[in-house]
Design a protein around this motif. Structure first.
Motif, PDB file in Angstrom:
ATOM      1  N   GLN A  81      40.375  44.273 -16.383  1.00 35.83           N
ATOM      2  CA  GLN A  81      39.704  42.974 -16.444  1.00 35.83           C
ATOM      3  C   GLN A  81      38.207  43.221 -16.564  1.00 35.83           C
ATOM      4  O   GLN A  81      37.610  43.875 -15.708  1.00 35.83           O
ATOM      5  CB  GLN A  81      40.005  42.153 -15.195  1.00 35.83           C
ATOM      6  CG  GLN A  81      39.308  40.806 -15.156  1.00 35.83           C
ATOM      7  CD  GLN A  81      39.801  39.867 -16.241  1.00 35.83           C
ATOM      8  OE1 GLN A  81      41.000  39.761 -16.476  1.00 35.83           O
ATOM      9  NE2 GLN A  81      38.873  39.173 -16.895  1.00 35.83           N
ATOM     10  N   MET A  82      37.618  42.681 -17.620  1.00 35.48           N
ATOM     11  CA  MET A  82      36.196  42.909 -17.895  1.00 35.48           C
ATOM     12  C   MET A  82      35.467  41.570 -17.846  1.00 35.48           C
ATOM     13  O   MET A  82      35.744  40.679 -18.654  1.00 35.48           O
ATOM     14  CB  MET A  82      36.023  43.562 -19.263  1.00 35.48           C
ATOM     15  CG  MET A  82      36.833  44.832 -19.435  1.00 35.48           C
ATOM     16  SD  MET A  82      36.517  45.671 -21.002  1.00 35.48           S
ATOM     17  CE  MET A  82      37.118  44.452 -22.162  1.00 35.48           C
ATOM     18  N   ASN A  83      34.572  41.442 -16.891  1.00 33.71           N
ATOM     19  CA  ASN A  83      33.791  40.225 -16.720  1.00 33.71           C
ATOM     20  C   ASN A  83      32.312  40.507 -16.967  1.00 33.71           C
ATOM     21  O   ASN A  83      31.877  41.661 -16.958  1.00 33.71           O
ATOM     22  CB  ASN A  83      33.980  39.663 -15.313  1.00 33.71           C
ATOM     23  CG  ASN A  83      35.414  39.270 -15.028  1.00 33.71           C
ATOM     24  OD1 ASN A  83      36.151  38.864 -15.923  1.00 33.71           O
ATOM     25  ND2 ASN A  83      35.811  39.394 -13.775  1.00 33.71           N
ATOM     26  N   SER A  84      31.548  39.453 -17.164  1.00 29.40           N
ATOM     27  CA  SER A  84      30.103  39.570 -17.380  1.00 29.40           C
ATOM     28  C   SER A  84      29.800  40.613 -18.443  1.00 29.40           C
ATOM     29  O   SER A  84      28.950  41.498 -18.263  1.00 29.40           O
ATOM     30  CB  SER A  84      29.397  39.939 -16.068  1.00 29.40           C
ATOM     31  OG  SER A  84      29.639  38.976 -15.074  1.00 29.40           O
ATOM     32  N   LEU A  85      30.484  40.519 -19.543  1.00 29.20           N
ATOM     33  CA  LEU A  85      30.348  41.527 -20.592  1.00 29.20           C
ATOM     34  C   LEU A  85      28.957  41.518 -21.206  1.00 29.20           C
ATOM     35  O   LEU A  85      28.305  40.470 -21.325  1.00 29.20           O
ATOM     36  CB  LEU A  85      31.404  41.304 -21.668  1.00 29.20           C
ATOM     37  CG  LEU A  85      32.803  41.783 -21.287  1.00 29.20           C
ATOM     38  CD1 LEU A  85      33.862  41.160 -22.171  1.00 29.20           C
ATOM     39  CD2 LEU A  85      32.878  43.296 -21.359  1.00 29.20           C
TER      40      LEU A  85
END
Length: 126
Positions: A81-85
């Motif tokens: 899960q990748m946030n604030s890319l």
């Protein structure tokens, strides 16, 4: 052991993506699963890793607090899960695995991983 990554795509900065890695062929041994990435003209970089049976997780400094690795053993899946890319997250992302051995080690370097899936492209625009 076979791994197949998916879920890449294009997203604007600040957005989120979830990558998936389908795993198969595991024996009775325990395995560590990792994510790496490679941007054009750069070396492959460690992103995150964990153990298939559970336990500690490790993250590269550049993704700590923004990315989360998880697994669903019942579905034979590992996720990132990748946030604030950020634009600098743009790269081809790979999932990889290695046998943990009797010490149940979890690798954080490319050379520790023996099995690799094909990559999935992530592009973050500003």
């Amino acid at each position: 052991v076979q791994l197949q990554a998916s879920g890449g795509g294009s997203v604007q900065a600040g957005g989120s993506l979830r990558l998936s890695c389908a795993v198969s062929g595991f024996t009775r041994d325990d395995y560590a699963i990792g994510w790496f990435r490679q941007a054009p003209g750069k070396e492959r970089e460690f992103v995150a890793s964990t153990r298939w049976s559970g336990g500690r997780t490790y993250y590269g400094d550049s993704v700590k607090g923004r990315f989360t690795i998880s697994r669903d053993n019942a579905k034979n899946m590992v996720y990132l899960q990748m946030n604030s890319l950020k634009p600098e997250d743009t790269a081809v992302y790979y999932c990889a695995a290695h046998s943990t051995g009797s010490r149940l080690r979890i690798g954080t370097t490319e050379r520790e991983f023996d099995y690799w899936g094909q990559g999935t492209q992530v592009t973050v625009s500003s």
